[in-house]
Scaffold this motif. Sequence first.
Motif, PDB file in Angstrom:
ATOM      1  N   UNK A 118       0.916  -1.223   0.093  1.00  0.00           N
ATOM      2  CA  UNK A 118       0.605  -0.037   0.206  1.00  0.00           C
ATOM      3  C   UNK A 118       0.533   1.091   0.000  1.00  0.00           C
ATOM      4  N   UNK A 119       1.841   0.840   0.275  1.00  0.00           N
ATOM      5  CA  UNK A 119       3.299   1.934   0.123  1.00  0.00           C
ATOM      6  C   UNK A 119       3.641   2.239  -1.006  1.00  0.00           C
ATOM      7  N   UNK A 120       3.236   1.471  -1.941  1.00  0.00           N
ATOM      8  CA  UNK A 120       4.132   1.666  -3.766  1.00  0.00           C
ATOM      9  C   UNK A 120       2.977   2.331  -4.265  1.00  0.00           C
ATOM     10  N   UNK A 121       3.840   3.416  -5.482  1.00  0.00           N
ATOM     11  CA  UNK A 121       3.020   2.979  -6.629  1.00  0.00           C
ATOM     12  C   UNK A 121       3.640   3.005  -7.623  1.00  0.00           C
ATOM     13  N   UNK A 122       3.208   3.192  -8.836  1.00  0.00           N
ATOM     14  CA  UNK A 122       4.435   2.847 -10.229  1.00  0.00           C
ATOM     15  C   UNK A 122       4.627   4.395 -10.157  1.00  0.00           C
ATOM     16  N   UNK A 123       5.969   4.890 -10.720  1.00  0.00           N
ATOM     17  CA  UNK A 123       6.254   6.098 -10.934  1.00  0.00           C
ATOM     18  C   UNK A 123       5.362   7.135 -12.057  1.00  0.00           C
ATOM     19  N   UNK A 124       5.163   8.148 -11.635  1.00  0.00           N
ATOM     20  CA  UNK A 124       4.168   8.442 -12.274  1.00  0.00           C
ATOM     21  C   UNK A 124       4.064   9.273 -13.620  1.00  0.00           C
ATOM     22  N   UNK A 125       3.214   9.003 -14.246  1.00  0.00           N
ATOM     23  CA  UNK A 125       3.405   9.362 -15.430  1.00  0.00           C
ATOM     24  C   UNK A 125       3.259  10.681 -16.102  1.00  0.00           C
ATOM     25  N   UNK A 126       2.721  12.110 -14.841  1.00  0.00           N
ATOM     26  CA  UNK A 126       2.265  13.137 -14.807  1.00  0.00           C
ATOM     27  C   UNK A 126       3.609  13.542 -14.912  1.00  0.00           C
ATOM     28  N   UNK A 127       4.105  14.376 -15.925  1.00  0.00           N
ATOM     29  CA  UNK A 127       4.424  15.583 -16.694  1.00  0.00           C
ATOM     30  C   UNK A 127       4.950  16.367 -15.786  1.00  0.00           C
ATOM     31  N   UNK A 128       6.206  17.252 -15.187  1.00  0.00           N
ATOM     32  CA  UNK A 128       6.110  18.228 -15.209  1.00  0.00           C
ATOM     33  C   UNK A 128       5.563  19.556 -15.608  1.00  0.00           C
ATOM     34  N   UNK A 129       5.469  20.608 -15.124  1.00  0.00           N
ATOM     35  CA  UNK A 129       4.508  21.377 -16.136  1.00  0.00           C
ATOM     36  C   UNK A 129       5.232  22.421 -16.792  1.00  0.00           C
ATOM     37  N   UNK A 130       5.649  23.043 -18.308  1.00  0.00           N
ATOM     38  CA  UNK A 130       5.827  23.588 -18.685  1.00  0.00           C
ATOM     39  C   UNK A 130       5.602  24.783 -19.141  1.00  0.00           C
ATOM     40  N   UNK A 131       6.176  25.544 -18.823  1.00  0.00           N
ATOM     41  CA  UNK A 131       5.714  26.892 -19.261  1.00  0.00           C
ATOM     42  C   UNK A 131       5.356  27.460 -20.169  1.00  0.00           C
ATOM     43  N   UNK A 132       6.170  26.961 -21.546  1.00  0.00           N
ATOM     44  CA  UNK A 132       5.896  27.498 -22.610  1.00  0.00           C
ATOM     45  C   UNK A 132       4.549  26.806 -23.063  1.00  0.00           C
ATOM     46  N   UNK A 133       3.935  25.940 -22.270  1.00  0.00           N
ATOM     47  CA  UNK A 133       2.690  25.188 -22.548  1.00  0.00           C
ATOM     48  C   UNK A 133       1.598  25.439 -22.217  1.00  0.00           C
ATOM     49  N   UNK A 134       1.600  25.925 -20.776  1.00  0.00           N
ATOM     50  CA  UNK A 134       0.474  26.706 -19.957  1.00  0.00           C
ATOM     51  C   UNK A 134       0.030  28.128 -20.618  1.00  0.00           C
ATOM     52  N   UNK A 135      -1.472  28.023 -20.338  1.00  0.00           N
ATOM     53  CA  UNK A 135      -2.287  29.165 -21.084  1.00  0.00           C
ATOM     54  C   UNK A 135      -2.768  29.270 -20.313  1.00  0.00           C
ATOM     55  N   UNK A 136      -3.688  30.908 -20.206  1.00  0.00           N
ATOM     56  CA  UNK A 136      -4.456  31.266 -19.427  1.00  0.00           C
ATOM     57  C   UNK A 136      -5.697  31.759 -20.122  1.00  0.00           C
ATOM     58  N   UNK A 137      -7.068  30.863 -19.972  1.00  0.00           N
ATOM     59  CA  UNK A 137      -7.955  31.282 -20.857  1.00  0.00           C
ATOM     60  C   UNK A 137      -9.284  31.828 -19.816  1.00  0.00           C
ATOM     61  N   UNK A 138      -9.570  33.061 -19.896  1.00  0.00           N
ATOM     62  CA  UNK A 138     -11.146  33.092 -18.843  1.00  0.00           C
ATOM     63  C   UNK A 138     -12.683  32.612 -19.601  1.00  0.00           C
ATOM     64  N   UNK A 139     -13.230  32.570 -18.826  1.00  0.00           N
ATOM     65  CA  UNK A 139     -14.132  32.132 -19.252  1.00  0.00           C
ATOM     66  C   UNK A 139     -15.867  33.122 -18.601  1.00  0.00           C
TER      67      UNK A 139
END
Length: 462
Positions: A118-139
């Motif tokens: 229970x204390x183990x998991x697969x190495x996370x597949x979630x990548x660190x955020x790429x600053x260049x790929x991050x966008x902002x959108x207002x709804x």
Amino acid sequence: MASGGQCVEVRKSADSATWYNASVVDISDDHVRVSFENDVWPSKEVPMSLVRLKPPASEAENFAPQVDDEVEVHLAATEANPSGWSRGKVKTIRSRTFYFVTFAGGSHRSQDIIVERSSLRRPSSSPAFDQQAVIRRTIPVDPGLHAWIRSADSHGCLSNVAAKSSLLSASCTMDKKRAPRVLLVGDEHAVTLGEKLLSQIHFKNQIKMQQFHEYREYYLERIKWYEQWNGGKHKEVFSVDTTFVGRIIGKKGENIQKLRQDYEVEIEVEASPTSWVESVITITGESAEAVKKAREQMEYITESIEIEPDQVGWIVGKGYQNLTEIQTNAGLQYARFDSKTSSIELRGLRQQVEDAKLMVQVHRDYLAVYQDMSKEQRTLAKEFAELDRRGGKKGGGKKGGGRSRGSGWADLNDEEESEGEWDQWAPPPSEAAKAKKAGKALASPASEKVEKPAKGDLHALL
């Protein structure tokens, strides 16, 4: 601004193999301000490249690590450090229960620990955020929802959108001079998906719910006005299934006596002159409000909702999880699925059943969106497989050493960690796919009941 409260994992440097659990507080152009559980560390601004989302729960399914497998080990919170996960490798396994794990990175002292599965998991597949790929959108927000989006009731909705869409943040702007808007922050895919969930599902159903309550309150007020205009005592007469009478009266009449005392009303329960399966209840009192409240505590009903065969797994959920949550949130006596008629039977007070019906409809509305998600994820998976076939996998990174002092960050066992090899990203299975899989196992008899839960909150679903 009111934040969607996204939970993330943060590491102290690009060479670190340990990711600490944190929550997003605010976002600037290239940094994320995060807070840590129990304020073990002070709130801190970190580069986006050192922040990643928590891996989806589906990654933990069917995980049975073997010797020499890379894993991530859960680190419990201490007085000096928040909880987190650190990269390691399984050395040996004892009794199929205890895992001897070596942490990534060198050390002058032993880095081996013994943990349970229970204390183990697969190495996370979630990548660190790429600053260049991050966008902002207002709804933009519909004018009819301005009060709601500014209230605490909207926080759960925004958190849900952020988690489902893998957004870095979903928050409401609180500028008094302008109409409220929702700000979504993440990569292009996450922001686009978040906008769909927010605009096409949550906003649409919030408007319907508000219209329903306004409609209901209007007619309740009109009824109250007519009763007062006519003068005299107020009376309401309604029928219930005879099977509910015992619950309404209670042991030795305790329930019905309590209602009479609490609302100062007269209550009569009689057999229906036209149907042997129904009983007629008459409530009389000086106050229309008291009579109405007493009726709400006695008017039990049973209703069925037909479910299309291809929607059963999605709505009922694996192991009846979704149906149980609807029962709990609405406060029903029970909610059960009848496989013979492909329908859900809801049993409880009238308002509880109405709330449950709305919850089922809201949940049903998500299905089409998740089917689109599943289709897109399968396409992405094929593209990644093709890239992998052409180029192969890259090797691991370098090991890091040394300590970092005076930064407010704590090391694992006072040593510097090094980053292990990242697994290639693989999109997790969609919610629709899991629901479809769960739907194949819904062969429970229609008579099976779910225990009566405590009364829940309608907004917990949204």
